[in-house]
Design a protein around this motif. Structure first.
Motif, short mmCIF file in Angstrom:
data_model
loop_
_atom_site.label_atom_id
_atom_site.label_comp_id
_atom_site.label_asym_id
_atom_site.label_seq_id
_atom_site.Cartn_x
_atom_site.Cartn_y
_atom_site.Cartn_z
N LEU A 64 -125.46 9.33 33.36
CA LEU A 64 -124.25 9.43 32.65
C LEU A 64 -124.68 9.98 31.15
CD1 LEU A 64 -122.15 6.49 33.79
CD2 LEU A 64 -121.67 8.78 34.21
N ARG A 65 -125.95 9.32 30.64
CA ARG A 65 -126.30 9.77 29.39
C ARG A 65 -126.39 11.06 29.19
NH1 ARG A 65 -130.89 10.05 26.57
NH2 ARG A 65 -132.07 9.84 28.77
N ARG A 66 -127.25 11.66 30.37
CA ARG A 66 -127.50 13.21 30.27
C ARG A 66 -126.36 13.98 30.43
NH1 ARG A 66 -132.89 14.59 32.02
NH2 ARG A 66 -134.20 12.76 32.14
N LEU A 67 -125.46 13.48 31.18
CA LEU A 67 -124.25 14.45 31.32
C LEU A 67 -123.52 14.35 29.90
CD1 LEU A 67 -122.11 15.94 33.00
CD2 LEU A 67 -121.10 13.64 33.63
N GLN A 68 -123.35 13.24 29.24
CA GLN A 68 -122.59 13.34 28.17
C GLN A 68 -123.35 14.11 27.07
OE1 GLN A 68 -120.03 12.14 26.91
NE2 GLN A 68 -119.99 11.43 24.81
N ALA A 69 -124.63 13.89 27.24
CA ALA A 69 -125.44 14.82 25.92
C ALA A 69 -125.27 16.22 26.26
CB ALA A 69 -126.86 14.64 26.16
N THR A 70 -125.14 16.66 27.64
CA THR A 70 -124.87 18.38 28.12
C THR A 70 -123.64 18.48 27.61
OG1 THR A 70 -126.35 17.85 29.82
CG2 THR A 70 -124.96 19.76 29.94
N VAL A 71 -122.55 17.63 27.60
CA VAL A 71 -121.18 18.08 27.30
C VAL A 71 -121.09 18.28 25.92
CG1 VAL A 71 -118.76 17.11 27.29
CG2 VAL A 71 -119.98 17.07 29.48
N LEU A 72 -121.86 17.10 24.93
CA LEU A 72 -121.67 17.36 23.66
C LEU A 72 -122.45 18.81 23.13
CD1 LEU A 72 -122.31 13.62 22.56
CD2 LEU A 72 -120.25 15.04 22.41
N GLN A 73 -123.68 19.22 23.65
CA GLN A 73 -124.25 20.03 23.31
C GLN A 73 -123.66 21.57 23.78
OE1 GLN A 73 -127.81 20.95 25.83
NE2 GLN A 73 -128.87 22.22 24.06
N GLN A 74 -122.83 21.43 24.99
CA GLN A 74 -122.09 22.50 25.47
C GLN A 74 -120.81 22.96 24.48
OE1 GLN A 74 -121.38 22.20 29.52
NE2 GLN A 74 -123.44 23.34 30.20
N ARG A 75 -120.23 21.58 23.97
CA ARG A 75 -119.27 21.78 23.08
C ARG A 75 -119.35 22.21 21.76
NH1 ARG A 75 -117.50 16.58 20.12
NH2 ARG A 75 -119.41 17.12 19.11
N ASP A 76 -120.62 21.75 21.31
CA ASP A 76 -121.01 22.21 20.09
C ASP A 76 -121.41 23.92 19.96
OD1 ASP A 76 -120.78 19.84 18.93
OD2 ASP A 76 -122.81 19.26 19.19
N LEU A 77 -122.04 24.26 21.00
CA LEU A 77 -122.21 25.61 21.17
C LEU A 77 -121.14 26.48 21.14
CD1 LEU A 77 -124.55 27.61 21.75
CD2 LEU A 77 -124.19 27.28 23.94
N ILE A 78 -119.94 25.96 22.20
CA ILE A 78 -118.90 26.73 22.15
C ILE A 78 -118.25 26.76 20.85
CG2 ILE A 78 -116.55 26.58 23.23
CD1 ILE A 78 -117.65 25.31 25.56
N ALA A 79 -118.18 25.68 20.11
CA ALA A 79 -117.72 25.52 18.63
C ALA A 79 -118.34 26.54 17.91
CB ALA A 79 -117.72 24.19 18.22
N ARG A 80 -119.65 26.74 17.84
CA ARG A 80 -120.31 27.56 16.98
C ARG A 80 -119.95 28.97 17.33
NH1 ARG A 80 -124.66 24.11 17.56
NH2 ARG A 80 -125.54 25.23 19.68
N HIS A 81 -119.90 29.36 18.67
CA HIS A 81 -119.57 30.77 19.20
C HIS A 81 -118.03 30.91 18.77
CE1 HIS A 81 -122.80 30.88 22.54
NE2 HIS A 81 -123.27 31.23 21.24
N HIS A 82 -117.06 30.05 18.75
CA HIS A 82 -115.90 30.19 18.43
C HIS A 82 -115.68 30.59 16.87
CE1 HIS A 82 -111.42 29.62 18.45
NE2 HIS A 82 -111.68 29.00 17.30
#
Length: 440
Positions: free
Chosen positions: A130-148
């Protein structure tokens, strides 16, 4: 060791337990699983060690001196912020209410005493996933936010250029034009252009590209270039239409086109010349009688037909001074309410019929849309042009400009156009442009 669940990755695990024997037992089991261990004896120490060491997982006894596990769990969750730091409560409690309190305090799971090494290992691995999944979600969210943000920055820069090109005419300066544009996205797929001809007539284009946003707006740049360039040179609607159609046909993909209405309002001739392809009905509003003459769409949109098949025929309607032309895009009619019902042409006609003050027509339509409680599905555009007397003769801007210090004082030129040329070519815009390029 072989009977324990395989370790995904060695973790740093904090054990908060007031019983020294239980701390020693848990630390021994967890170290045998391959993890590093930090131990404390109460909730206050747990918060202090967590803030300093930032372990990835916490085993928390519910009942401890100084500060119990419930309060410690709440504060640790606050310190962790967005990162998921799983907390497994160690408890001898059996009542449902007490177990629920563990979860309400921020716990992610609980482990009853006495401890089962296999269950403990499985729970640690589950929480780690669960911890890894949450970290992946946050990382992808931040990446999407930067791209956006990067995309929005590029679009804002492109929009600034687009707006200057699209609005380089008289749309914001002419006193006889009122308009409303509400883009569905950052870029407007609807295009509104207006410019004076050298003789003082006004050309107005309302266009609606397929779709909305950047793809829809990208064809507006070449269309505006043709419109402003040919209007300034004195070309009429038919020649301008043919050039715009040919250019869009050449550059747009097959699934894109531009519905458009192109007008020439002439105060000298007291008339409006109209070409409309694929747009909703516009109207000529006679102020004296209140009558509205519909301007029907009789052609296919720009960019669909080849040059040979394109129909550039226009209609001419008489207008008196003070009469108005009203145009709109289908975004107005396609506005939908919560029940997916469209605003539609019938409601628009009702607004027209109820209007008693032409100066308030825009406000009446906006109020009707607001009362309809609709949600726009496309770019929304409306424009109203009033025929006014005394439009000044507007000379087009020279193609090449310098300081104006070197002007010809005494010069002449001669051109010969033979009959074969004059049958297919209008030399007036060409000659006019040559003269306009000469300063003074």
């Amino acid at each position: 060791m072989s009977a324990l669940a395989p370790v995904l990755e060695a973790l740093t695990i904090l054990i908060a337990e007031d019983s020294a024997a239980d701390r020693l037992l848990l630390a021994s089991i967890i170290r045998r699983q391959g993890h590093q261990v930090l131990t404390v004896s109460n909730g206050a120490e747990a918060i202090e060690v967590f803030a300093r060491e930032r372990p990835q997982l916490v085993l928390m006894d519910a009942l401890m001196p100084v500060m119990d596990g419930f309060e410690a769990a709440r504060q640790i969750k606050q310190l962790a912020g967005e990162a998921l730091v799983p907390i497994i409560f160690l408890t001898s409690l059996r009542e449902s209410e007490a177990l629920a309190q563990c979860l309400d305090a921020g716990g992610d799971d609980f482990l009853p005493k006495p401890y089962n090494p296999l269950i403990l290992a499985a729970k640690i691995n589950a929480m780690d996933r669960l911890r890894r999944l949450q970290a992946t979600v946050l990382q992808q969210r931040d990446l999407i936010a930067r791209h956006h943000e990067h995309l929005m920055h590029e679009q804002r820069a492109a929009k600034a250029v687009f707006d200057k090109v699209a609005h380089s005419g008289c749309i914001n300066a002419a006193p006889n034009i009122r308009y409303l544009q509400s883009p569905y996205a950052l870029f407007n797929g609807d295009l509104l252009l207006a410019a004076y001809t050298p003789s003082g007539d006004m050309h107005v284009l309302l266009g609606d590209f397929t779709g909305h946003g950047l793809p829809a707006a990208i064809g507006a740049m070449p269309l505006a270039e043709v419109f402003y360039g040919m209007t300034a040179k004195g070309y009429g609607l038919t020649q301008t239409l043919r050039e715009m159609n040919a250019k869009l046909k050449r550059i747009l993909p097959v699934d894109m086109f531009c519905c458009a209405t192109l007008l020439c309002l002439s105060a000298q001739r007291r008339a409006v010349e109209v070409w409309s392809g694929g747009m909703p009905e516009g109207y000529v509003h006679e102020i004296a009688t209140g009558r509205r003459t519909p301007l029907m769409s009789r052609h296919l949109p720009l960019g669909v037909l080849s040059a040979e098949a394109f129909d550039d025929s226009t209609e001419v309607w008489p207008m008196a001074l003070g009469d108005r032309v009203f145009l709109l895009s289908d975004g107005v009619l396609d506005t939908a309410d919560a029940n997916d019902q469209l605003f539609g042409a019938e409601r628009l006609q009702q607004v027209f019929a109820a209007n008693r003050e032409p100066d308030r027509l825009f406000e009446d339509i906006e109020q009707a849309l607001a009362a309809f409680r609709g949600q726009a599905r496309d770019d929304v555009s409306m424009v109203e042009i009033t025929l006014q007397a005394g439009q000044p003769l507007r000379a087009a801007e020279p193609m090449y400009a310098d300081s104006g210090q070197s002007c010809p004082l005494d010069w002449s030129g001669s051109f010969e156009f033979r009959a074969q040329t004059l049958r297919t070519y209008n030399p007036l815009p060409y000659l006019l442009q040559l003269l306009l390029e000469i300063h003074g």
